[in-house]
Design a protein around this motif. Structure first.
Motif, PDB file in Angstrom:
ATOM      1  N   TYR A   1       0.844  -1.200   0.000  1.00  0.00           N
ATOM      2  CA  TYR A   1       0.000   0.000   0.000  1.00  0.00           C
ATOM      3  C   TYR A   1       0.878   1.249   0.000  1.00  0.00           C
ATOM      4  O   TYR A   1       0.594   2.223  -0.712  1.00  0.00           O
ATOM      5  CB  TYR A   1      -0.936  -0.006   1.199  1.00  0.00           C
ATOM      6  N   ARG A   2       1.937   1.234   0.801  1.00  0.00           N
ATOM      7  CA  ARG A   2       2.890   2.360   0.800  1.00  0.00           C
ATOM      8  C   ARG A   2       3.549   2.488  -0.571  1.00  0.00           C
ATOM      9  O   ARG A   2       3.675   3.589  -1.122  1.00  0.00           O
ATOM     10  CB  ARG A   2       3.953   2.156   1.883  1.00  0.00           C
ATOM     11  N   ASN A   3       3.992   1.357  -1.134  1.00  0.00           N
ATOM     12  CA  ASN A   3       4.642   1.392  -2.438  1.00  0.00           C
ATOM     13  C   ASN A   3       3.689   1.888  -3.523  1.00  0.00           C
ATOM     14  O   ASN A   3       4.084   2.660  -4.411  1.00  0.00           O
ATOM     15  CB  ASN A   3       5.172   0.004  -2.796  1.00  0.00           C
ATOM     16  N   ALA A   4       2.423   1.450  -3.454  1.00  0.00           N
ATOM     17  CA  ALA A   4       1.441   1.905  -4.447  1.00  0.00           C
ATOM     18  C   ALA A   4       1.191   3.403  -4.322  1.00  0.00           C
ATOM     19  O   ALA A   4       1.089   4.119  -5.333  1.00  0.00           O
ATOM     20  CB  ALA A   4       0.134   1.126  -4.279  1.00  0.00           C
ATOM     21  N   ALA A   5       1.094   3.900  -3.098  1.00  0.00           N
ATOM     22  CA  ALA A   5       0.897   5.337  -2.894  1.00  0.00           C
ATOM     23  C   ALA A   5       2.102   6.118  -3.416  1.00  0.00           C
ATOM     24  O   ALA A   5       1.953   7.190  -4.020  1.00  0.00           O
ATOM     25  CB  ALA A   5       0.675   5.626  -1.414  1.00  0.00           C
TER      26      ALA A   5
END
Length: 281
Positions: free
Chosen positions: A251-255
């Motif tokens: 989720y952090r990487n996608a953001a």
């Protein structure tokens, strides 16, 4: 004519050192091949952890928005062809071999490492494919990595932790400085964390970069069903599907990838349907 396996064996023994940090040799051959500056928009993605996932998601965003997109990553999981992809399709072995032949002809005695040979071949194949967007994952460090011959439009630094200390330094400050070597003056920089070593912030300030940090300048909020919201000053996206890549960190990487995408291609606004398709891919 060499097979792909023969080419890779040849490259392994071509340079006296498996790793030889520096850009002079690879940049010289790149200029001979007419690869620089890139005709395509580009992003370079570095960091200790998260860079492969973030680079893959950023490339998926490009393809989902209708841009022919080249992605260069390392290492490969099953076969070498995975390292060089256009719109998520690995390059054909025959095309890679043809690119290697061009690099071999252009180097004219200049000694290249395996990774430098690979980087040049990837850039050749992206040009041949007419890529409008190129996403490059840093191999080692940043400042002296072969991918850093490209003056990228956007730089992403996902994280800084202890890695390759024999090459990058014994402290997080030293490692951070090396990884921040991918930044350029006035560039849009996306940081995957807001607690990176002070040397990263110092590089941003010295170069006058426009930096955004995860958790500080943009946020993400996960829902119990796995869907999530992306909150950015210029984009608010709600109930996005969970990333196809497994793990909470994605989720952090996608953001981080979404924050990079917002400034990467002027005139191409983030489209909700395309973003959903990219995350699901």
């Amino acid at each position: 004519m060499r097979t792909l396996g023969q080419w890779l064996d040849y490259q392994q023994g071509l340079h006296p050192q498996a790793i030889d940090m520096g850009l002079d040799r690879v940049r010289e051959v790149a200029h001979r091949l007419g690869l620089l500056p890139l005709a395509a928009r580009s992003a370079i993605v570095g960091g200790t952890n998260g860079k492969g996932s973030t680079a893959s998601m950023l490339a998926a965003l490009g393809s989902a928005h209708g841009l022919r997109t080249g992605l260069f990553t390392s290492p490969h999981l099953l076969r070498y062809e995975e390292r060089i992809q256009v719109d998520a399709m690995p390059a054909e072995a025959a095309r890679i071999c043809a690119a290697f032949e061009q690099v071999e002809a252009a180097r004219q005695g200049v000694s290249l490492t395996y990774f430098e040979f690979n980087t040049l071949a990837a850039l050749l194949l992206f040009r041949e494919a007419g890529a409008a967007l190129v996403v490059l994952e840093v191999g080692l460090g940043g400042r002296l990595d072969a991918t850093n011959i490209v003056d990228a439009d956007v730089a992403v630094l996902c994280s800084v932790d202890f890695d390759h200390r024999e090459w990058l330094g014994d402290t997080l400050e030293q490692i951070g400085a090396e990884k921040a070597g991918i930044f350029r003056p006035g560039q849009h920089v996306v940081l995957g964390r807001d607690d990176l070593p002070p040397t990263v912030g110092a590089a941003v300030e010295r170069l006058g970069c426009r930096a955004e940090a995860a958790g500080r300048d943009f946020q993400w909020r996960r829902h119990p069903d796995g869907s999530w919201d992306f909150l950015h000053p210029r984009a608010r996206l709600e109930r996005l599907p969970p990333p196809a890549l497994v793990g909470d960190i994605q989720y952090r990487n996608a953001a981080t990838a979404l924050a990079a995408w917002i400034d990467l291609v002027p005139g191409v606004a983030p489209a909700d349907a395309a973003i959903r398709a990219a995350l699901e891919a």
